[in-house]
Motif scaffolding. Structure first.
Motif, PDB file in Angstrom:
ATOM      1  N   LEU A 332       0.874  -1.174   0.000  1.00 25.69           N
ATOM      2  CA  LEU A 332       0.000   0.000   0.000  1.00 25.69           C
ATOM      3  C   LEU A 332       0.911   1.223   0.000  1.00 25.69           C
ATOM      4  CD1 LEU A 332      -2.750  -0.951   2.615  1.00 25.69           C
ATOM      5  CD2 LEU A 332      -2.967  -0.939   0.122  1.00 25.69           C
ATOM      6  N   GLY A 333       1.416   1.574  -1.139  1.00 32.30           N
ATOM      7  CA  GLY A 333       2.383   2.640  -1.200  1.00 32.30           C
ATOM      8  C   GLY A 333       3.791   2.132  -0.931  1.00 32.30           C
ATOM      9  N   LYS A 334       4.678   3.052  -0.633  1.00 33.94           N
ATOM     10  CA  LYS A 334       6.093   2.745  -0.497  1.00 33.94           C
ATOM     11  C   LYS A 334       6.459   2.168   0.860  1.00 33.94           C
ATOM     12  CE  LYS A 334      10.646   4.880  -1.157  1.00 33.94           C
ATOM     13  NZ  LYS A 334      11.371   6.143  -1.508  1.00 33.94           N
ATOM     14  N   TYR A 335       5.712   2.543   1.900  1.00 31.82           N
ATOM     15  CA  TYR A 335       6.132   2.207   3.254  1.00 31.82           C
ATOM     16  C   TYR A 335       5.194   1.253   3.980  1.00 31.82           C
ATOM     17  CZ  TYR A 335       9.007   6.315   2.374  1.00 31.82           C
ATOM     18  OH  TYR A 335       9.882   7.222   1.816  1.00 31.82           O
ATOM     19  N   VAL A 336       4.117   0.810   3.333  1.00 31.36           N
ATOM     20  CA  VAL A 336       3.126  -0.027   4.020  1.00 31.36           C
ATOM     21  C   VAL A 336       2.820  -1.260   3.173  1.00 31.36           C
ATOM     22  CG1 VAL A 336       0.813  -0.140   5.018  1.00 31.36           C
ATOM     23  CG2 VAL A 336       2.093   2.021   5.087  1.00 31.36           C
ATOM     24  N   ASP A 337       2.801  -2.434   3.830  1.00 33.89           N
ATOM     25  CA  ASP A 337       2.328  -3.679   3.221  1.00 33.89           C
ATOM     26  C   ASP A 337       1.099  -4.154   3.991  1.00 33.89           C
ATOM     27  OD1 ASP A 337       4.351  -3.838   1.305  1.00 33.89           O
ATOM     28  OD2 ASP A 337       5.726  -4.762   2.732  1.00 33.89           O
ATOM     29  N   VAL A 373       4.267  -1.484   8.645  1.00 29.88           N
ATOM     30  CA  VAL A 373       4.744  -0.141   8.329  1.00 29.88           C
ATOM     31  C   VAL A 373       6.258  -0.114   8.523  1.00 29.88           C
ATOM     32  CG1 VAL A 373       4.559   2.312   8.853  1.00 29.88           C
ATOM     33  CG2 VAL A 373       2.562   0.822   9.110  1.00 29.88           C
ATOM     34  N   LYS A 374       6.948   0.496   7.559  1.00 32.17           N
ATOM     35  CA  LYS A 374       8.397   0.623   7.642  1.00 32.17           C
ATOM     36  C   LYS A 374       8.764   2.101   7.540  1.00 32.17           C
ATOM     37  CE  LYS A 374      12.510  -1.853   6.162  1.00 32.17           C
ATOM     38  NZ  LYS A 374      13.057  -2.882   5.244  1.00 32.17           N
ATOM     39  N   PRO A 375       8.689   2.822   8.674  1.00 28.71           N
ATOM     40  CA  PRO A 375       8.941   4.266   8.629  1.00 28.71           C
ATOM     41  C   PRO A 375      10.400   4.614   8.374  1.00 28.71           C
ATOM     42  CG  PRO A 375       8.652   3.539  10.887  1.00 28.71           C
ATOM     43  CD  PRO A 375       8.334   2.360  10.015  1.00 28.71           C
ATOM     44  N   PHE A 376      11.309   3.714   8.766  1.00 28.29           N
ATOM     45  CA  PHE A 376      12.732   3.918   8.551  1.00 28.29           C
ATOM     46  C   PHE A 376      13.328   2.668   7.919  1.00 28.29           C
ATOM     47  CE2 PHE A 376      11.499   6.230  12.425  1.00 28.29           C
ATOM     48  CZ  PHE A 376      11.696   7.530  11.972  1.00 28.29           C
ATOM     49  N   LYS A 377      14.537   2.795   7.425  1.00 29.80           N
ATOM     50  CA  LYS A 377      15.179   1.716   6.684  1.00 29.80           C
ATOM     51  C   LYS A 377      15.267   0.437   7.498  1.00 29.80           C
ATOM     52  CE  LYS A 377      19.559   0.434   4.517  1.00 29.80           C
ATOM     53  NZ  LYS A 377      20.933   0.872   4.184  1.00 29.80           N
ATOM     54  N   ASP A 378      15.652   0.528   8.764  1.00 27.54           N
ATOM     55  CA  ASP A 378      15.916  -0.664   9.569  1.00 27.54           C
ATOM     56  C   ASP A 378      14.834  -0.948  10.608  1.00 27.54           C
ATOM     57  OD1 ASP A 378      18.375  -1.199   8.301  1.00 27.54           O
ATOM     58  OD2 ASP A 378      19.388   0.285   9.566  1.00 27.54           O
ATOM     59  N   VAL A 411       1.170  -7.079  18.064  1.00 26.66           N
ATOM     60  CA  VAL A 411       1.953  -5.984  17.499  1.00 26.66           C
ATOM     61  C   VAL A 411       3.429  -6.327  17.685  1.00 26.66           C
ATOM     62  CG1 VAL A 411       2.535  -3.535  17.588  1.00 26.66           C
ATOM     63  CG2 VAL A 411       0.178  -4.269  18.008  1.00 26.66           C
ATOM     64  N   LYS A 412       4.187  -6.273  16.597  1.00 28.26           N
ATOM     65  CA  LYS A 412       5.604  -6.624  16.654  1.00 28.26           C
ATOM     66  C   LYS A 412       6.439  -5.495  16.076  1.00 28.26           C
ATOM     67  CE  LYS A 412       8.831 -10.396  15.641  1.00 28.26           C
ATOM     68  NZ  LYS A 412       8.996 -11.744  15.024  1.00 28.26           N
ATOM     69  N   VAL A 413       7.484  -5.115  16.822  1.00 28.79           N
ATOM     70  CA  VAL A 413       8.429  -4.089  16.385  1.00 28.79           C
ATOM     71  C   VAL A 413       9.769  -4.778  16.149  1.00 28.79           C
ATOM     72  CG1 VAL A 413       9.562  -1.916  16.950  1.00 28.79           C
ATOM     73  CG2 VAL A 413       7.225  -2.352  17.750  1.00 28.79           C
ATOM     74  N   GLU A 414      10.341  -4.565  14.964  1.00 30.86           N
ATOM     75  CA  GLU A 414      11.599  -5.201  14.615  1.00 30.86           C
ATOM     76  C   GLU A 414      12.609  -4.153  14.159  1.00 30.86           C
ATOM     77  OE1 GLU A 414      10.831  -9.271  12.507  1.00 30.86           O
ATOM     78  OE2 GLU A 414       9.220  -7.893  11.920  1.00 30.86           O
TER      79      GLU A 414
END
Length: 509
Positions: A332-337, A373-378, A411-414
């Protein structure tokens, strides 16, 4: 006709004699060819050009006679080098004509060897094995609560996966898993309470412990006893062979965190990229989870002699439902799957008047939604929710916890992640869950915190890190602080806190 240095060197090599079988960088590698020898310059040129080789023992052995096949080999190599002057080509053509018979024989031998090598490679590629071996240790106070056993802390474990390529579009696969426990307190122990009372008016309680010899056998760990646990076929169907289809028994997960389904199933599933879907895929599946469970109920009564005896024995099987699933996932756009799934129970045998028959929850519809959501590279954040229409107020669900037994949240943060080929790569994660017992089609979660302890609700936190200390070796350590429920309320008497600390090394091969 004037000959170049290359042709002169070739003819000098013919005069000297032999060639061998392993590459040499130059004549310096030949211990039996001194630098003041009359042929050193020619041999050094031939060796550096790769036209002539040594014998494999740092010698040239120039005193023995060269065979015509060896000479033909030299000519062939010289011809492969190409280039040179017109004179070079003329001389090489004459040499090629002289050794035409030997060159033809050499070509046939090379072709035969190439064919043998290709056939051997194809046979080797048809059958492949890979997997991992795990060494794991830890502590889990949940093993001490409520008489439940467990075997996922201190163990040696192996997952062996094999594949046999039938043709370019069909592959047969299988898995073999083995648990080997090495801590006595993790032997499986069960308590069976019979229906009648004993002479002192206390329920009959039968302790059934598993011995060290039996704890790894098929009766106590059907999927991890060293036998073949999964067998399936992978097919590439359709005109363009892009309908990827699995048929058989295999582990299957639905959703980014496998909340709707995460376990062994029997059935069929096909996967296909949505045409012009901008990276979106869909899957259609039909299966029965291998989540059946059974029990034996014995009726004990006192006979005429005043002795208690078993008068009736009944076996009950609670079968998982047959389900059909539609699953969609993509960006869903560049930063969301995203992942959206719907499951419908299409075969269900629950009889409200006979609480021992059919799938236990009565749920018919299941919905799952995941967003990553991937707000930053890592850094990535994944949220998942699963909801079923199981009625927690029905009598056959009175064992489940109140409130949200038909809902799963996670909810998982990696941060970062590991690469088995990159020594020193690492990852950190934190995960919060609130998992009901009536929300999913079947589960075999990754840390074995919902199974095998038999609880019907879990909520709490997991924290962990992983790294690659050596190539193809991953080290992971996880700590969990959980609340588990074994009755019908989170505040019930059997609610307890569970603390888990586990660390393991995975050796991938």
């Amino acid at each position: 006709m004037r000959m170049s240095k290359k042709v002169a060197a070739i003819l000098a090599g013919v005069t000297v004699g032999a060639m061998g079988h392993t590459l040499a960088a130059s004549a310096d590698s030949f211990t039996d060819v001194p630098k003041d020898h009359w042929s050193y310059e020619a041999l050094d040129y031939l060796a550096r050009e790769g036209i002539i080789e040594g014998m494999g023992d740092s010698t040239f052995q120039g005193s023995r006679a060269m065979s015509r096949y060896e000479m033909a080999s030299i000519v062939a190599k010289a011809m492969q080098k190409g280039g040179g002057s017109f004179g070079d080509k003329a001389v090489l053509d004459k040499l090629a004509a002289e050794y035409a018979g030997e060159l033809d024989t050499l070509k046939k031998r090379v072709a035969a060897h190439d064919k043998d090598i290709q056939e051997l490679k194809e046979k080797a590629d048809r059958f492949q094995l890979h997997g991992l071996a795990r060494v794991q240790m830890g502590n889990d106070n949940g093993l001490k609560n409520d008489g439940y056993g467990g075997d996922y802390n201190n163990r040696f474990y192996m997952d062996l996966e094999g594949s046999l390529k039938v043709n370019p579009y069909a592959t047969a696969r299988f898995t073999i898993e083995k648990n080997a426990r090495f801590r006595d307190r993790e032997y499986l122990t069960t308590k069976v309470v019979r229906n009648d009372k004993s002479a002192n008016n206390q329920p009959y309680i039968v302790e059934r412990a598993v011995s060290g010899e039996d704890r790894d056998n098929a009766n106590n760990d059907a999927n991890h006893n060293g036998s073949i646990s999964n067998i399936w076929v992978e097919l590439a169907l359709g005109k363009n062979h892009d309908w990827y289809t699995n048929i058989g028994r295999k582990w299957n997960g639905i959703g980014m965190q496998n909340l709707l389904l995460g376990g062994q199933v029997d059935g069929v599933a096909t996967y296909h990229a949505i045409p012009k879907g901008k990276g979106w895929w869909f899957s259609a599946q039909y299966f029965k989870p291998s989540a059946d469970w059974s029990e034996t109920v014995e009726t004990v009564k006192k006979n005429a002699d005043g002795i208690y005896e078993v008068t009736d024995t009944r076996h009950y099987t609670n079968r998982a439902p047959v389900a059909a699933v539609l699953d969609f996932w993509g960006p869903l756009g560049k930063y969301v799957d995203a992942n959206v799934a719907y499951a419908r129970v299409i075969q269900h045998t629950l009889d409200e008047n006979d609480l021992k028959s059919g799938f236990y929850s009565g749920a018919r519809n299941f919905f799952g939604l995941d967003l990553k959501v991937k707000p930053f590279k890592d850094l990535s954040i994944t949220g998942s929710i699963v909801k079923s229409d199981a009625d927690v107020n029905k009598p056959y669900n009175n064992w489940a916890q109140n409130g949200h037994a038909n809902r799963d949240l996670a909810v998982k943060v990696e941060y970062k992640g590991t690469d088995l080929n990159k020594v020193g790569s690492y990852g950190l994660y934190a995960k919060w869950v609130d998992l009901g017992c009536l929300a999913d089609l079947g589960h075999d979660d990754e840390w074995a915190t919902r199974e095998p302890t038999g609880i019907n609700g879990v909520r709490g936190w997991y924290y962990g890190f992983k790294c690659v200390p050596w190539k193809n070796v991953e080290w992971e350590t996880m700590y969990a602080n959980l609340t588990e429920n074994t009755n019908n309320s989170w505040a019930g008497a059997t609610t307890h806190n569970r603390r888990i600390l586990r660390s393991w090394l995975d050796f991938h091969f």
